[in-house]
Scaffold this motif. Structure first.
Motif, PDB file in Angstrom:
ATOM      1  N   THR A 191       3.623  -4.977   7.729  1.00  0.00           N
ATOM      2  CA  THR A 191       4.787  -3.996   7.625  1.00  0.00           C
ATOM      3  C   THR A 191       5.698  -4.267   6.446  1.00  0.00           C
ATOM      4  OG1 THR A 191       4.397  -3.534  10.016  1.00  0.00           O
ATOM      5  CG2 THR A 191       6.310  -2.683   9.131  1.00  0.00           C
ATOM      6  N   THR A 192       5.997  -5.478   6.365  1.00  0.00           N
ATOM      7  CA  THR A 192       7.273  -5.846   5.617  1.00  0.00           C
ATOM      8  C   THR A 192       6.962  -6.016   4.032  1.00  0.00           C
ATOM      9  OG1 THR A 192       6.788  -8.096   5.965  1.00  0.00           O
ATOM     10  CG2 THR A 192       8.681  -7.029   7.335  1.00  0.00           C
ATOM     11  N   ILE A 193       5.436  -6.051   3.910  1.00  0.00           N
ATOM     12  CA  ILE A 193       5.106  -6.377   2.467  1.00  0.00           C
ATOM     13  C   ILE A 193       5.538  -5.189   1.307  1.00  0.00           C
ATOM     14  CG2 ILE A 193       3.119  -6.250   1.063  1.00  0.00           C
ATOM     15  CD1 ILE A 193       1.834  -8.481   2.848  1.00  0.00           C
ATOM     16  N   PRO A 194       5.439  -3.737   1.936  1.00  0.00           N
ATOM     17  CA  PRO A 194       5.693  -2.616   0.933  1.00  0.00           C
ATOM     18  C   PRO A 194       7.191  -2.784   0.821  1.00  0.00           C
ATOM     19  CG  PRO A 194       4.121  -1.801   2.849  1.00  0.00           C
ATOM     20  CD  PRO A 194       4.374  -3.352   2.994  1.00  0.00           C
ATOM     21  N   TRP A 195       8.150  -3.460   1.675  1.00  0.00           N
ATOM     22  CA  TRP A 195       9.354  -3.203   1.528  1.00  0.00           C
ATOM     23  C   TRP A 195       9.894  -4.648   0.393  1.00  0.00           C
ATOM     24  CZ3 TRP A 195      13.165  -0.450   3.807  1.00  0.00           C
ATOM     25  CH2 TRP A 195      12.652   0.523   5.005  1.00  0.00           C
ATOM     26  N   ILE A 196       9.091  -5.682   0.583  1.00  0.00           N
ATOM     27  CA  ILE A 196       9.431  -6.647  -0.583  1.00  0.00           C
ATOM     28  C   ILE A 196       8.860  -6.119  -2.031  1.00  0.00           C
ATOM     29  CG2 ILE A 196       7.281  -8.038  -0.270  1.00  0.00           C
ATOM     30  CD1 ILE A 196      11.215  -9.166  -0.538  1.00  0.00           C
ATOM     31  N   TRP A 259       1.979  -4.883 -12.195  1.00  0.00           N
ATOM     32  CA  TRP A 259       0.914  -5.443 -12.071  1.00  0.00           C
ATOM     33  C   TRP A 259       0.626  -6.116 -10.745  1.00  0.00           C
ATOM     34  CZ3 TRP A 259      -0.567 -10.509 -11.368  1.00  0.00           C
ATOM     35  CH2 TRP A 259      -1.848 -10.762 -11.132  1.00  0.00           C
ATOM     36  N   LEU A 260       1.863  -6.705 -10.311  1.00  0.00           N
ATOM     37  CA  LEU A 260       1.859  -7.622  -9.250  1.00  0.00           C
ATOM     38  C   LEU A 260       2.011  -6.502  -7.861  1.00  0.00           C
ATOM     39  CD1 LEU A 260       2.097 -10.415  -7.721  1.00  0.00           C
ATOM     40  CD2 LEU A 260       4.684 -10.247  -8.084  1.00  0.00           C
ATOM     41  N   GLU A 261       2.768  -5.619  -8.178  1.00  0.00           N
ATOM     42  CA  GLU A 261       2.717  -4.459  -7.229  1.00  0.00           C
ATOM     43  C   GLU A 261       1.469  -3.816  -6.862  1.00  0.00           C
ATOM     44  OE1 GLU A 261       5.308  -1.382  -8.072  1.00  0.00           O
ATOM     45  OE2 GLU A 261       7.262  -2.538  -7.903  1.00  0.00           O
ATOM     46  N   HIS A 262       0.547  -3.681  -7.836  1.00  0.00           N
ATOM     47  CA  HIS A 262      -0.566  -2.987  -7.776  1.00  0.00           C
ATOM     48  C   HIS A 262      -1.615  -4.106  -7.062  1.00  0.00           C
ATOM     49  CE1 HIS A 262      -4.448  -0.972  -8.654  1.00  0.00           C
ATOM     50  NE2 HIS A 262      -4.923  -2.216  -8.993  1.00  0.00           N
ATOM     51  N   VAL A 263      -1.500  -5.468  -7.277  1.00  0.00           N
ATOM     52  CA  VAL A 263      -2.232  -6.310  -6.501  1.00  0.00           C
ATOM     53  C   VAL A 263      -1.924  -6.588  -5.074  1.00  0.00           C
ATOM     54  CG1 VAL A 263      -2.548  -8.768  -6.243  1.00  0.00           C
ATOM     55  CG2 VAL A 263      -2.982  -7.841  -8.710  1.00  0.00           C
ATOM     56  N   LEU A 264      -0.661  -6.660  -4.745  1.00  0.00           N
ATOM     57  CA  LEU A 264      -0.369  -6.723  -3.527  1.00  0.00           C
ATOM     58  C   LEU A 264      -0.355  -5.358  -2.494  1.00  0.00           C
ATOM     59  CD1 LEU A 264       3.242  -8.547  -4.107  1.00  0.00           C
ATOM     60  CD2 LEU A 264       1.121  -9.345  -3.123  1.00  0.00           C
ATOM     61  N   GLY A 267      -5.532  -1.625  -1.478  1.00  0.00           N
ATOM     62  CA  GLY A 267      -6.057  -1.331  -0.243  1.00  0.00           C
ATOM     63  C   GLY A 267      -5.452  -0.804   0.979  1.00  0.00           C
ATOM     64  N   ARG A 268      -4.152  -0.631   0.510  1.00  0.00           N
ATOM     65  CA  ARG A 268      -2.920  -0.311   1.857  1.00  0.00           C
ATOM     66  C   ARG A 268      -2.686   1.158   1.406  1.00  0.00           C
ATOM     67  NH1 ARG A 268      -0.217  -4.073   4.024  1.00  0.00           N
ATOM     68  NH2 ARG A 268      -0.437  -6.010   3.595  1.00  0.00           N
ATOM     69  N   THR A 269      -2.884   1.695   0.262  1.00  0.00           N
ATOM     70  CA  THR A 269      -2.856   3.308   0.229  1.00  0.00           C
ATOM     71  C   THR A 269      -3.930   3.890   0.566  1.00  0.00           C
ATOM     72  OG1 THR A 269      -3.642   2.956  -2.010  1.00  0.00           O
ATOM     73  CG2 THR A 269      -1.196   2.908  -1.893  1.00  0.00           C
ATOM     74  N   PRO A 270      -3.900   5.153   1.327  1.00  0.00           N
ATOM     75  CA  PRO A 270      -4.992   5.607   1.704  1.00  0.00           C
ATOM     76  C   PRO A 270      -5.671   6.507   0.737  1.00  0.00           C
ATOM     77  CG  PRO A 270      -3.095   6.912   2.339  1.00  0.00           C
ATOM     78  CD  PRO A 270      -2.722   5.554   1.816  1.00  0.00           C
TER      79      PRO A 270
END
Length: 272
Positions: A191-196, A259-264, A267-270
């Motif tokens: 849950t917190t990964i998108p926030w960071i 790029w790091l945002e894309h990696v993290l 698979g999280r976006t529907p």
């Protein structure tokens, strides 16, 4: 009729539209940048811009090449980049872990939250002279400055993510026999990964700012030191070389965080 409907659906596909928009934006950015360089060079040559103060792209390129061949521009660039990246990684990681700790205890989070907010309000750059005295004029003080500029931002982002964890999902997992550390790993962390992730672009800019300020105060190497030296000897062209190099460096680091945002977030976006 079916083919027309299918083609209409393809045209209205939001993914395709977003891709087209992104490509147009990139083309527009390139064109705007090229126009700025062309007009800057032109206005400097015809005298609309004072070339002593504003230099010109061609002069900046020549001065930059001289600084690479006969100076220490590449070493200064590596020094600034290294301290910025290390401080960014350490500060963001430490802040994220610090923010996650607030989930484990409501009492703990209530005690430390006001201090976290208060420290965030403190102008960390004002502490730069003290940090340089404490850690010396070398590499370490620049890393510490970049670290301090990023840790609190990351901690607040992680704490905000912790506060938005689905309480009902937590209760359901506990009722099914899940241990507290299982809930932490399976619910809280995801849950917190998108926030960071959302503050990575901000943090890389803050880390670079902290590094440059540290180099301005006292340093043997770095782009900030080079700009300060060039200003002291009134070499305005070399000052502009430093400014341009920092601009390019900030763009590269920004793209790195994208790029790091894309990696993290992969698979999280529907999927549409």
């Amino acid at each position: 009729m079916a083919e027309k409907d299918k083609s209409a659906l393809i045209i209205e596909d939001p993914t395709v539209e977003q891709t087209k928009l992104r490509r147009r934006a990139i083309v527009g950015q390139i064109i705007l940048g090229a126009l700025l360089i062309v007009f800057w060079e032109l206005f400097s040559r015809i005298g609309w811009l004072d070339s002593y103060y504003w230099s010109s792209p061609s002069t900046i390129v020549r001065t930059g090449w001289t600084a690479i061949v006969h100076g220490n521009l590449l070493q200064d660039l590596a020094y600034t980049s290294g301290s910025t990246i290390i401080g960014f990684i350490l500060g963001t990681a430490a802040g994220y872990l610090l923010g996650l700790t607030f989930w484990w205890s409501d009492l703990y989070s209530r005690i430390f939250e006001p201090y976290l907010i208060a420290f965030n309000a403190v102008p960390k750059l004002a502490l730069a002279p003290v940090l340089v005295i404490m850690f010396g004029i070398g590499f370490d003080s620049k890393v510490v400055l970049a670290f301090l500029m990023t840790i609190i931002v990351a901690a607040i982002a992680a704490y905000s993510g912790v506060e938005n964890v689905d309480k009902d999902l937590e209760k359901m997992l506990v009722s099914l026999g899940a241990k507290r550390h299982h809930v932490f790993m399976k619910v809280v962390v995801p849950t917190t990964i998108p926030w960071i992730v959302s503050i990575l672009k901000i943090n890389i800019s803050l880390a670079l700012a902290g590094t440059i300020v540290g180099e301005f105060i006292s340093s043997r190497q770095g782009i900030g030191r080079m700009i300060l030296y060039a200003g002291q000897v009134l070499d305005i062209d070399l000052v502009w070389v430093g400014v341009v190099v920092l601009s390019i460096l900030s763009i590269v680091m920004y793209l790195g965080t994208v790029w790091l945002e894309h990696v993290l977030m992969k698979g999280r976006t529907p999927k549409s």
